[in-house]
Scaffold this motif. Structure first.
Motif, PDB file in Angstrom:
ATOM      1  N   VAL A 143       0.847  -1.191   0.000  1.00 21.83           N
ATOM      2  CA  VAL A 143       0.000   0.000   0.000  1.00 21.83           C
ATOM      3  C   VAL A 143       0.884   1.243   0.000  1.00 21.83           C
ATOM      4  O   VAL A 143       1.685   1.443   0.924  1.00 21.83           O
ATOM      5  CB  VAL A 143      -0.953   0.035   1.212  1.00 21.83           C
ATOM      6  N   ALA A 144       0.743   2.070  -1.023  1.00 21.59           N
ATOM      7  CA  ALA A 144       1.390   3.385  -1.059  1.00 21.59           C
ATOM      8  C   ALA A 144       0.370   4.408  -0.578  1.00 21.59           C
ATOM      9  O   ALA A 144      -0.806   4.336  -0.942  1.00 21.59           O
ATOM     10  CB  ALA A 144       1.847   3.718  -2.473  1.00 21.59           C
ATOM     11  N   GLY A 145       0.812   5.348   0.243  1.00 23.87           N
ATOM     12  CA  GLY A 145      -0.131   6.287   0.850  1.00 23.87           C
ATOM     13  C   GLY A 145      -0.798   5.687   2.065  1.00 23.87           C
ATOM     14  O   GLY A 145      -1.928   6.048   2.419  1.00 23.87           O
ATOM     15  N   ALA A 146      -0.092   4.779   2.744  1.00 23.15           N
ATOM     16  CA  ALA A 146      -0.673   4.035   3.868  1.00 23.15           C
ATOM     17  C   ALA A 146      -0.912   4.903   5.100  1.00 23.15           C
ATOM     18  O   ALA A 146      -1.655   4.504   6.001  1.00 23.15           O
ATOM     19  CB  ALA A 146       0.227   2.855   4.244  1.00 23.15           C
ATOM     20  N   SER A 147      -0.302   6.089   5.159  1.00 25.12           N
ATOM     21  CA  SER A 147      -0.495   6.941   6.330  1.00 25.12           C
ATOM     22  C   SER A 147      -1.615   7.959   6.130  1.00 25.12           C
ATOM     23  O   SER A 147      -1.966   8.699   7.045  1.00 25.12           O
ATOM     24  CB  SER A 147       0.797   7.688   6.671  1.00 25.12           C
ATOM     25  N   GLY A 148      -2.204   8.004   4.934  1.00 21.95           N
ATOM     26  CA  GLY A 148      -3.273   8.951   4.654  1.00 21.95           C
ATOM     27  C   GLY A 148      -4.607   8.498   5.220  1.00 21.95           C
ATOM     28  O   GLY A 148      -4.721   7.427   5.819  1.00 21.95           O
ATOM     29  N   LEU A 149      -5.630   9.311   5.015  1.00 21.45           N
ATOM     30  CA  LEU A 149      -6.959   9.031   5.545  1.00 21.45           C
ATOM     31  C   LEU A 149      -7.484   7.671   5.072  1.00 21.45           C
ATOM     32  O   LEU A 149      -7.863   6.822   5.882  1.00 21.45           O
ATOM     33  CB  LEU A 149      -7.929  10.145   5.123  1.00 21.45           C
ATOM     34  N   ILE A 150      -7.504   7.466   3.759  1.00 21.42           N
ATOM     35  CA  ILE A 150      -8.030   6.210   3.216  1.00 21.42           C
ATOM     36  C   ILE A 150      -7.034   5.079   3.431  1.00 21.42           C
ATOM     37  O   ILE A 150      -7.406   3.966   3.821  1.00 21.42           O
ATOM     38  CB  ILE A 150      -8.346   6.368   1.717  1.00 21.42           C
ATOM     39  N   GLY A 151      -5.745   5.358   3.186  1.00 22.84           N
ATOM     40  CA  GLY A 151      -4.726   4.321   3.307  1.00 22.84           C
ATOM     41  C   GLY A 151      -4.642   3.727   4.695  1.00 22.84           C
ATOM     42  O   GLY A 151      -4.545   2.500   4.853  1.00 22.84           O
ATOM     43  N   SER A 152      -4.686   4.550   5.723  1.00 23.72           N
ATOM     44  CA  SER A 152      -4.572   4.028   7.092  1.00 23.72           C
ATOM     45  C   SER A 152      -5.793   3.186   7.444  1.00 23.72           C
ATOM     46  O   SER A 152      -5.676   2.149   8.112  1.00 23.72           O
ATOM     47  CB  SER A 152      -4.391   5.172   8.095  1.00 23.72           C
ATOM     48  N   ALA A 153      -6.976   3.604   6.977  1.00 17.59           N
ATOM     49  CA  ALA A 153      -8.183   2.809   7.234  1.00 17.59           C
ATOM     50  C   ALA A 153      -8.127   1.486   6.476  1.00 17.59           C
ATOM     51  O   ALA A 153      -8.538   0.434   6.996  1.00 17.59           O
ATOM     52  CB  ALA A 153      -9.423   3.599   6.829  1.00 17.59           C
ATOM     53  N   LEU A 154      -7.602   1.506   5.244  1.00 17.90           N
ATOM     54  CA  LEU A 154      -7.481   0.278   4.458  1.00 17.90           C
ATOM     55  C   LEU A 154      -6.489  -0.682   5.111  1.00 17.90           C
ATOM     56  O   LEU A 154      -6.763  -1.894   5.215  1.00 17.90           O
ATOM     57  CB  LEU A 154      -7.028   0.612   3.042  1.00 17.90           C
ATOM     58  N   VAL A 155      -5.362  -0.160   5.568  1.00 22.19           N
ATOM     59  CA  VAL A 155      -4.360  -1.012   6.216  1.00 22.19           C
ATOM     60  C   VAL A 155      -4.941  -1.658   7.474  1.00 22.19           C
ATOM     61  O   VAL A 155      -4.733  -2.854   7.719  1.00 22.19           O
ATOM     62  CB  VAL A 155      -3.079  -0.210   6.541  1.00 22.19           C
ATOM     63  N   ARG A 156      -5.678  -0.896   8.271  1.00 20.17           N
ATOM     64  CA  ARG A 156      -6.316  -1.469   9.472  1.00 20.17           C
ATOM     65  C   ARG A 156      -7.258  -2.600   9.096  1.00 20.17           C
ATOM     66  O   ARG A 156      -7.284  -3.661   9.738  1.00 20.17           O
ATOM     67  CB  ARG A 156      -7.093  -0.387  10.233  1.00 20.17           C
ATOM     68  N   SER A 157      -8.042  -2.388   8.044  1.00 21.94           N
ATOM     69  CA  SER A 157      -9.004  -3.403   7.606  1.00 21.94           C
ATOM     70  C   SER A 157      -8.294  -4.668   7.122  1.00 21.94           C
ATOM     71  O   SER A 157      -8.686  -5.793   7.469  1.00 21.94           O
ATOM     72  CB  SER A 157      -9.872  -2.821   6.484  1.00 21.94           C
ATOM     73  N   ARG A 165       4.108  -1.372   3.519  1.00 18.24           N
ATOM     74  CA  ARG A 165       3.810   0.044   3.342  1.00 18.24           C
ATOM     75  C   ARG A 165       4.964   0.744   2.621  1.00 18.24           C
ATOM     76  O   ARG A 165       6.113   0.602   3.034  1.00 18.24           O
ATOM     77  CB  ARG A 165       3.542   0.699   4.699  1.00 18.24           C
ATOM     78  N   LEU A 166       4.651   1.451   1.558  1.00 20.47           N
ATOM     79  CA  LEU A 166       5.664   2.249   0.859  1.00 20.47           C
ATOM     80  C   LEU A 166       5.824   3.578   1.587  1.00 20.47           C
ATOM     81  O   LEU A 166       4.834   4.284   1.805  1.00 20.47           O
ATOM     82  CB  LEU A 166       5.262   2.476  -0.594  1.00 20.47           C
ATOM     83  N   VAL A 167       7.053   3.894   1.980  1.00 15.58           N
ATOM     84  CA  VAL A 167       7.317   5.086   2.789  1.00 15.58           C
ATOM     85  C   VAL A 167       8.430   5.916   2.149  1.00 15.58           C
ATOM     86  O   VAL A 167       9.238   5.409   1.383  1.00 15.58           O
ATOM     87  CB  VAL A 167       7.708   4.701   4.235  1.00 15.58           C
ATOM     88  N   ARG A 168       8.476   7.195   2.510  1.00 17.11           N
ATOM     89  CA  ARG A 168       9.510   8.084   1.963  1.00 17.11           C
ATOM     90  C   ARG A 168      10.770   8.084   2.810  1.00 17.11           C
ATOM     91  O   ARG A 168      11.824   8.479   2.330  1.00 17.11           O
ATOM     92  CB  ARG A 168       8.963   9.512   1.869  1.00 17.11           C
TER      93      ARG A 168
END
Length: 297
Positions: free
Chosen positions: A8-22, A32-35
């Protein structure tokens, strides 16, 4: 349930964090892709704005979801920030798609986030996935953003483009700014309030992405919006009812243009977007109505 390895890229964003939790709550392995420099085994470093990504970091991933991009509503659109919005999406998507095309075995699906902004100003006209793109910064960005996913699709990776609407959530996005105002009794319609807002509850956004991951027969663009868009005036009234607050403070269009600059066009513009293909695929919304979506948030 088949356990999958999902990047998941953008895993810390609003949608990404909710998707990762799910996904993690259902036992899937998430990378998680991170900078920044990776701090754990589940992190993969990349630089989306410069289009840098080592494909080895995605080896073994069956699913790749790209939700990365500088926040459209985070700050005023200077020329420099518009470049950042563009590069983080277009260059990042191209880097991911090129990396996926080089993998053997390739992932079975690439879900690339896009936005309903592709359609631009639609007025009262209802638009679905077959409707043409609009004109202006956001529509042209979305067209280029989606086109950047082509290397993955051309390599045979099932590619899904999610054109997301305004996500109803307390933790970020447009609604993250609205909730405090309305809770304080300072909310009101924006402009004349007749512009259509196409929204989606955060729960339904995540459920729709997972539906698109799971269905091997689905590819191409999907609008991720609730079935019935409403006007800003109707949504304002619903916010007041659910939060038990007055909605007496309309924000005049000239004030929005002064405060938000070019971004005001998004707030004052009308986008009557419907999720035709998502509904045809059998997806069932848990919170289709605006009051249900607000309560869920």
């Amino acid at each position: 349930m088949e356990r999958m390895r999902i990047a998941v890229a953008g895993a810390s964003g609003l949608i990404g964090s909710a998707l990762v939790r799910s996904l993690t709550s259902d036992g899937h392995e998430v990378r998680r892709l991170v900078r920044h420099e990776p701090r754990s085994a589940d992190e993969v470093r990349w630089d989306p704005e410069k289009g840098r990504l080592d494909p080895a970091g995605l080896a073994g991933c069956e699913v790749v979801v790209n939700l990365a991009g500088a926040g459209v509503g985070d700050r005023r659109w200077t020329d420099e920030y518009k470049r950042r919005i563009h590069d983080s999406r277009v260059h990042g998507t191209a880097a991911l798609a090129t990396a996926l095309a080089s993998l053997d075995p390739a992932p079975r699906v690439f879900v690339n986030g896009s936005a309903m902004g592709l359609y631009g100003e639609t007025g009262d006209r209802i638009v679905d996935e077959d409707s043409p793109a609009g004109t202006g910064f956001l529509p042209e960005l979305c067209v280029e953003w989606e086109a950047a996913a082509a290397p993955a699709r051309d390599a045979g990776v099932r590619t899904v483009l999610t054109r997301t609407g305004l996500v109803v959530a307390r933790g970020g996005g447009a609604w993250g700014k609205l909730f405090p105002l309305f809770s304080a009794g300072l909310g009101g319609r924006m402009g004349d309030g007749r512009q259509y807002w196409s929204y989606i509850a955060l729960h339904d956004e995540v459920a729709a992405i997972r539906h698109l991951i799971d269905r091997d027969d689905l590819s191409g663009p999907f609008n991720l919006t609730a079935p019935e868009p409403l006007t800003n005036r109707e949504i304002t009234a619903a916010m007041g009812r659910v939060l038990h607050r007055p909605t007496l403070f309309p924000v005049p269009a000239p004030v929005l243009r002064t405060v938000l600059g070019e971004m005001a066009g998004d707030v004052l513009g009308s986008a009557r977007v419907v999720p035709r293909r998502l509904l045809e695929s059998g997806f069932v919304f848990a919170f289709p109505g605006i009051e249900d979506a607000i309560r869920a948030a």
